[in-house]
Scaffold this active site. Structure first.
Site, PDB file in Angstrom:
ATOM      1  N   ARG A  93      29.380  82.066  60.694  1.00 10.00           N
ATOM      2  CA  ARG A  93      27.845  81.678  61.111  1.00 10.00           C
ATOM      3  C   ARG A  93      27.649  81.136  62.399  1.00 10.00           C
ATOM      4  O   ARG A  93      26.814  81.450  63.248  1.00 10.00           O
ATOM      5  CB  ARG A  93      27.253  80.733  59.948  1.00 10.00           C
ATOM      6  CG  ARG A  93      27.194  81.460  58.567  1.00 10.00           C
ATOM      7  CD  ARG A  93      27.337  80.694  57.384  1.00 10.00           C
ATOM      8  NE  ARG A  93      28.404  80.015  57.212  1.00 10.00           N
ATOM      9  CZ  ARG A  93      29.569  81.097  56.588  1.00 10.00           C
ATOM     10  NH1 ARG A  93      29.044  81.998  56.021  1.00 10.00           N
ATOM     11  NH2 ARG A  93      30.872  80.457  56.567  1.00 10.00           N
ATOM     12  N   THR A  94      28.542  80.088  62.644  1.00 11.44           N
ATOM     13  CA  THR A  94      28.321  79.186  63.964  1.00 11.44           C
ATOM     14  C   THR A  94      28.705  80.343  65.218  1.00 11.44           C
ATOM     15  O   THR A  94      27.776  80.183  66.154  1.00 11.44           O
ATOM     16  CB  THR A  94      29.399  78.055  63.989  1.00 11.44           C
ATOM     17  OG1 THR A  94      28.867  77.306  62.807  1.00 11.44           O
ATOM     18  CG2 THR A  94      29.056  77.166  65.251  1.00 11.44           C
ATOM     19  N   LYS A 134      50.251  80.234  75.051  1.00 11.10           N
ATOM     20  CA  LYS A 134      51.302  80.220  75.887  1.00 11.10           C
ATOM     21  C   LYS A 134      51.958  78.980  76.196  1.00 11.10           C
ATOM     22  O   LYS A 134      52.619  78.597  76.985  1.00 11.10           O
ATOM     23  CB  LYS A 134      51.341  81.214  77.043  1.00 11.10           C
ATOM     24  CG  LYS A 134      51.133  82.563  76.840  1.00 11.10           C
ATOM     25  CD  LYS A 134      50.976  83.432  78.198  1.00 11.10           C
ATOM     26  CE  LYS A 134      50.841  84.813  77.627  1.00 11.10           C
ATOM     27  NZ  LYS A 134      50.414  85.426  79.004  1.00 11.10           N
ATOM     28  N   ARG A 166      34.709  75.095  69.540  1.00  9.05           N
ATOM     29  CA  ARG A 166      34.870  74.557  68.299  1.00  9.05           C
ATOM     30  C   ARG A 166      36.475  74.208  68.231  1.00  9.05           C
ATOM     31  O   ARG A 166      37.239  75.134  68.564  1.00  9.05           O
ATOM     32  CB  ARG A 166      34.685  75.634  67.230  1.00  9.05           C
ATOM     33  CG  ARG A 166      35.507  75.143  65.738  1.00  9.05           C
ATOM     34  CD  ARG A 166      34.933  76.040  64.469  1.00  9.05           C
ATOM     35  NE  ARG A 166      33.571  75.747  64.107  1.00  9.05           N
ATOM     36  CZ  ARG A 166      32.865  76.031  63.037  1.00  9.05           C
ATOM     37  NH1 ARG A 166      33.664  76.864  62.197  1.00  9.05           N
ATOM     38  NH2 ARG A 166      31.702  75.677  62.784  1.00  9.05           N
ATOM     39  N   HIS A 186      29.254  68.163  63.767  1.00  5.20           N
ATOM     40  CA  HIS A 186      28.798  69.437  63.928  1.00  5.20           C
ATOM     41  C   HIS A 186      27.463  69.362  64.022  1.00  5.20           C
ATOM     42  O   HIS A 186      26.582  69.581  63.485  1.00  5.20           O
ATOM     43  CB  HIS A 186      29.156  70.173  62.548  1.00  5.20           C
ATOM     44  CG  HIS A 186      28.800  71.686  62.893  1.00  5.20           C
ATOM     45  ND1 HIS A 186      28.588  72.223  63.918  1.00  5.20           N
ATOM     46  CD2 HIS A 186      29.471  72.702  61.912  1.00  5.20           C
ATOM     47  CE1 HIS A 186      28.314  73.587  63.763  1.00  5.20           C
ATOM     48  NE2 HIS A 186      29.094  73.827  62.621  1.00  5.20           N
TER      49      HIS A 186
END
Length: 322
Positions: free
Chosen positions: A72-73, A100, A122, A152
């Site tokens: 969703r986000t 890496k 995120r 959030h």
């Protein structure tokens, strides 16, 4: 739930929001300004609208950096950026140089060199977006799309928009948040926003092991019984158990959790007759919520998702100076 222990500066010298990292410390007027701006964008998200774009971020580059999984986000941020006419770059972390061993800041510096304007981040590490915001030059903006168990903010804002849309006056609301509060960045953002907006009856319901020990400092009422905590509330928000952030065996799981803390039609009946049901997703049906409730007439869960586009449009346009 405690006050930030890392330096956070979301505003420029003129007092304008230039990053969105947390809802803690935002004033009522600042939150209302974001919600009012989002309301102006709701018409752009109308499915009946033939052209679903405005030119506010034309020529800007938005980089979505998702170090954790998201449906969703991530998707609504991408839709929101495109509807603002921005160029959107979704970095595949699993195939990027971070796999890496490149450091987070080195990755950011290289993307700035590619003329990034906005980073949507995120990350599994709490306060990682704050570290990025403290590093980038003034013309680059950072939006926290969820960091560890910390915050959030855009989810909190879209939840506030949803509550205001259906209930209007925060000062009269009784809001219950059910489930895994201690690991939930959504719960933290919601509690800070509700407090700023004047809500005086905020309740959390869950087993002791899933509730923070400093909620009393925020004026939040704690319940370990669904039957007691849900009585007379206007809003019920259920949260999933975040197993990825805890040790196995710490709380009842599956059917055992549902038996104690699942939101069923019978338990929802203890709330006000016009109470709304919310969930930030992803849902685990039969664990924290019954399908009859999730799909029922009082559920506004899918409306939250739709409102999320307008709210994220608002946040990006505001931090970018539009």
């Amino acid at each position: 739930m405690s006050t930030e222990n890392s330096f956070v500066n979301q505003f420029n010298a003129a007092g304008e929001l230039t990053h969105l990292l947390t809802l803690e410390g935002l004033l009522k007027e600042q939150i209302v300004h974001i919600l009012d701006t989002a309301q102006q964008f709701v018409s752009v998200t109308d499915p009946a609208r033939e052209v679903k774009k405005v030119p506010l971020l034309r020529g800007k580059s938005v980089f979505n950096l998702f170090f954790e999984n998201s449906t969703r986000t991530r998707t609504t941020f991408e839709i929101a950026a495109k509807r603002l006419s921005a160029d959107v770059i979704n970095l595949d972390i699993s195939t990027s140089s971070t796999a890496k061993g490149e450091s987070l800041i080195d990755t950011i510096d290289n993307l700035i060199a590619m003329q990034a304007d906005i980073f949507v981040v995120r990350h599994s590490v709490s306060r990682a977006p704050i570290e990025i915001a403290n590093h980038v030059p003034p013309y680059v903006h950072v939006i926290n799309a969820g960091d560890g168990s910390h915050q959030h903010p855009t989810q909190g804002l879209l939840d506030m928009y949803t509550m205001r849309h259906f209930k209007q006056d925060f000062t009269k609301l009784k809001v219950a948040i059910v489930g895994d509060i201690v690991h939930s960045r959504v719960a933290k953002s919601n509690i800070h926003a509700l407090t700023a907006l004047g809500c005086t009856d905020i309740r959390v319901i869950g087993p002791e092991s899933l509730l923070p020990n400093d909620l009393d400092m925020l004026g939040v009422k704690v319940f370990h019984s669904m039957e007691e905590g849900l009585r007379g509330v206007d809003v019920v928000m259920t949260l999933r158990i975040q197993k990825e952030r805890m040790e196995a065996g710490k709380v009842p799981e599956g059917a055992a959790f549902f038996a104690q803390f699942g939101l069923t039609p019978e338990r929802l009946a203890l709330a006000k007759p016009d109470a709304i049901v919310m969930h930030p997703g992803p849902m685990n049906r039969g664990v924290e919520i019954d399908s009859k409730v999730a799909d029922g007439a009082q559920s506004v869960i899918l409306k939250q998702v739709t409102f999320g586009i307008a709210v994220r449009m608002a946040v990006m346009s505001i931090v970018a100076g539009n």
